[in-house]
Design a protein around this motif. Structure first.
Motif, short mmCIF file in Angstrom:
data_model
loop_
_atom_site.label_atom_id
_atom_site.label_comp_id
_atom_site.label_asym_id
_atom_site.label_seq_id
_atom_site.Cartn_x
_atom_site.Cartn_y
_atom_site.Cartn_z
N ALA A 1 0.73 -1.33 -0.05
CA ALA A 1 -0.15 -0.13 0.07
C ALA A 1 0.83 1.31 0.03
O ALA A 1 0.56 2.21 -0.63
CB ALA A 1 -1.09 -0.07 1.00
N PRO A 2 1.80 1.40 0.84
CA PRO A 2 2.66 2.74 0.85
C PRO A 2 3.30 2.89 -0.37
O PRO A 2 3.71 3.95 -0.81
CB PRO A 2 3.57 2.26 1.86
N LEU A 3 3.51 1.97 -1.35
CA LEU A 3 4.28 2.11 -2.49
C LEU A 3 3.49 2.91 -3.57
O LEU A 3 3.93 3.57 -4.40
CB LEU A 3 4.50 0.53 -3.22
N ILE A 4 2.02 2.88 -3.46
CA ILE A 4 1.14 3.77 -4.25
C ILE A 4 0.60 4.72 -3.25
O ILE A 4 -0.47 5.16 -3.69
CB ILE A 4 0.16 2.92 -4.79
N ASN A 5 1.35 5.22 -2.14
CA ASN A 5 0.76 6.16 -1.11
C ASN A 5 -0.68 5.92 -0.65
O ASN A 5 -1.51 6.74 -0.36
CB ASN A 5 0.65 7.55 -1.91
N ALA A 6 -0.99 4.69 -0.51
CA ALA A 6 -2.35 4.13 0.12
C ALA A 6 -2.29 3.95 1.59
O ALA A 6 -1.15 3.54 1.91
CB ALA A 6 -2.61 3.08 -0.85
N GLU A 7 -3.31 4.04 2.10
CA GLU A 7 -3.51 3.88 3.54
C GLU A 7 -4.42 2.55 3.68
O GLU A 7 -5.32 2.38 3.01
CB GLU A 7 -4.18 5.12 4.29
N THR A 8 -4.18 1.77 4.47
CA THR A 8 -4.86 0.60 4.86
C THR A 8 -5.51 0.49 6.13
O THR A 8 -4.90 0.93 7.16
CB THR A 8 -4.11 -0.89 4.59
N ASP A 9 -6.82 -0.05 6.46
CA ASP A 9 -7.13 -0.26 7.82
C ASP A 9 -7.73 -1.75 7.59
O ASP A 9 -8.71 -1.68 6.72
CB ASP A 9 -8.26 0.62 8.10
N ILE A 10 -7.23 -2.77 8.17
CA ILE A 10 -7.49 -4.10 8.17
C ILE A 10 -7.97 -4.57 9.53
O ILE A 10 -7.06 -4.57 10.12
CB ILE A 10 -6.46 -4.97 7.47
N GLN A 11 -9.28 -5.03 9.52
CA GLN A 11 -9.46 -5.61 10.57
C GLN A 11 -10.38 -6.87 10.65
O GLN A 11 -10.97 -7.31 9.73
CB GLN A 11 -10.50 -4.55 11.49
N TYR A 12 -9.99 -7.93 11.28
CA TYR A 12 -10.36 -9.26 11.27
C TYR A 12 -10.47 -9.83 12.75
O TYR A 12 -9.66 -9.65 13.50
CB TYR A 12 -9.68 -10.25 10.22
N ASP A 13 -11.47 -10.83 12.77
CA ASP A 13 -11.57 -11.68 14.05
C ASP A 13 -12.52 -12.68 13.51
O ASP A 13 -12.84 -13.16 12.44
CB ASP A 13 -12.13 -10.83 15.30
N GLN A 14 -13.13 -13.35 14.78
CA GLN A 14 -14.01 -14.60 14.36
C GLN A 14 -15.26 -14.26 13.84
O GLN A 14 -16.06 -15.14 13.16
CB GLN A 14 -14.07 -15.35 15.71
N LYS A 15 -15.63 -12.83 13.71
CA LYS A 15 -16.86 -12.46 13.37
C LYS A 15 -16.73 -11.92 11.89
O LYS A 15 -17.73 -11.33 11.28
CB LYS A 15 -17.28 -11.27 14.25
N GLY A 16 -15.53 -11.84 11.20
CA GLY A 16 -15.42 -11.74 9.78
C GLY A 16 -14.26 -10.57 9.65
O GLY A 16 -13.49 -10.89 10.35
N ILE A 17 -14.20 -10.16 8.24
CA ILE A 17 -13.13 -9.31 8.04
C ILE A 17 -13.67 -8.17 7.23
O ILE A 17 -14.59 -7.98 6.36
CB ILE A 17 -12.16 -10.19 7.06
N ASP A 18 -12.81 -6.98 7.66
CA ASP A 18 -12.99 -5.77 6.69
C ASP A 18 -11.76 -5.09 6.46
O ASP A 18 -10.74 -5.25 7.24
CB ASP A 18 -13.70 -4.74 7.81
N ILE A 19 -11.65 -4.92 5.11
CA ILE A 19 -10.42 -4.28 4.58
C ILE A 19 -10.70 -2.98 3.95
O ILE A 19 -11.62 -2.94 3.14
CB ILE A 19 -9.70 -5.39 3.24
N ILE A 20 -10.05 -1.95 4.09
CA ILE A 20 -10.34 -0.62 3.59
C ILE A 20 -8.87 -0.10 3.07
O ILE A 20 -8.16 0.16 3.85
CB ILE A 20 -10.92 0.26 4.67
N ILE A 21 -8.86 0.25 1.78
CA ILE A 21 -7.72 0.79 1.18
C ILE A 21 -8.05 2.18 0.55
O ILE A 21 -9.13 2.28 -0.08
CB ILE A 21 -7.17 0.09 0.04
N GLN A 22 -7.39 3.27 1.06
CA GLN A 22 -7.53 4.29 0.65
C GLN A 22 -6.55 5.03 -0.30
O GLN A 22 -5.52 5.00 0.36
CB GLN A 22 -7.97 5.51 1.84
N LEU A 23 -6.80 5.39 -1.51
CA LEU A 23 -5.53 5.85 -2.33
C LEU A 23 -5.84 7.30 -2.88
O LEU A 23 -7.16 7.61 -3.09
CB LEU A 23 -5.57 5.18 -3.69
N PRO A 24 -5.00 8.40 -2.67
CA PRO A 24 -4.90 9.87 -2.72
C PRO A 24 -5.32 9.86 -4.22
O PRO A 24 -4.65 9.12 -5.09
CB PRO A 24 -3.85 10.20 -2.50
N LEU A 25 -6.19 10.81 -4.81
CA LEU A 25 -6.45 10.90 -5.94
C LEU A 25 -5.63 12.04 -6.71
O LEU A 25 -5.59 12.24 -7.98
CB LEU A 25 -7.92 11.28 -6.38
N ASN A 26 -4.85 12.66 -6.02
CA ASN A 26 -3.90 13.66 -6.50
C ASN A 26 -2.52 13.22 -6.79
O ASN A 26 -2.00 12.44 -6.52
CB ASN A 26 -4.20 15.01 -5.61
#
Length: 75
Positions: A50-75
């Motif tokens: 992710a940092p190679l493309i200036n993106a930020e990640t928020d990855i959360q996972y547990d026994q109840k599921g998984i959420d992955i958020i990747i934010q990439l600047p458009l400028n």
């Protein structure tokens, strides 16, 4: 990643907000039981690349599921 976690009901959402492209993957049926194996490696790869493309990640996972958020600047 969701496939590696055994997900069966994945929601993928793509949005542009506040000069960022936001990709969200959510699956309440996925499990993080395989955290040390292939799933753990896939998550590390996302966080490493992710940092190679200036993106930020928020990855959360547990026994109840998984959420992955990747934010990439458009400028």
């Amino acid at each position: 990643v969701v496939e590696l976690a055994g997900g069966r009901d994945t929601m993928i959402h793509l949005d542009a907000a506040k000069n960022k492209l936001v990709l969200k993957l959510q699956d309440a049926t996925a499990s993080a039981n395989n955290q040390q194996g292939a799933l753990g490696e896939a998550i590390k790869d996302i966080e490493k690349r992710a940092p190679l493309i200036n993106a930020e990640t928020d990855i959360q996972y547990d026994q109840k599921g998984i959420d992955i958020i990747i934010q990439l600047p458009l400028n």
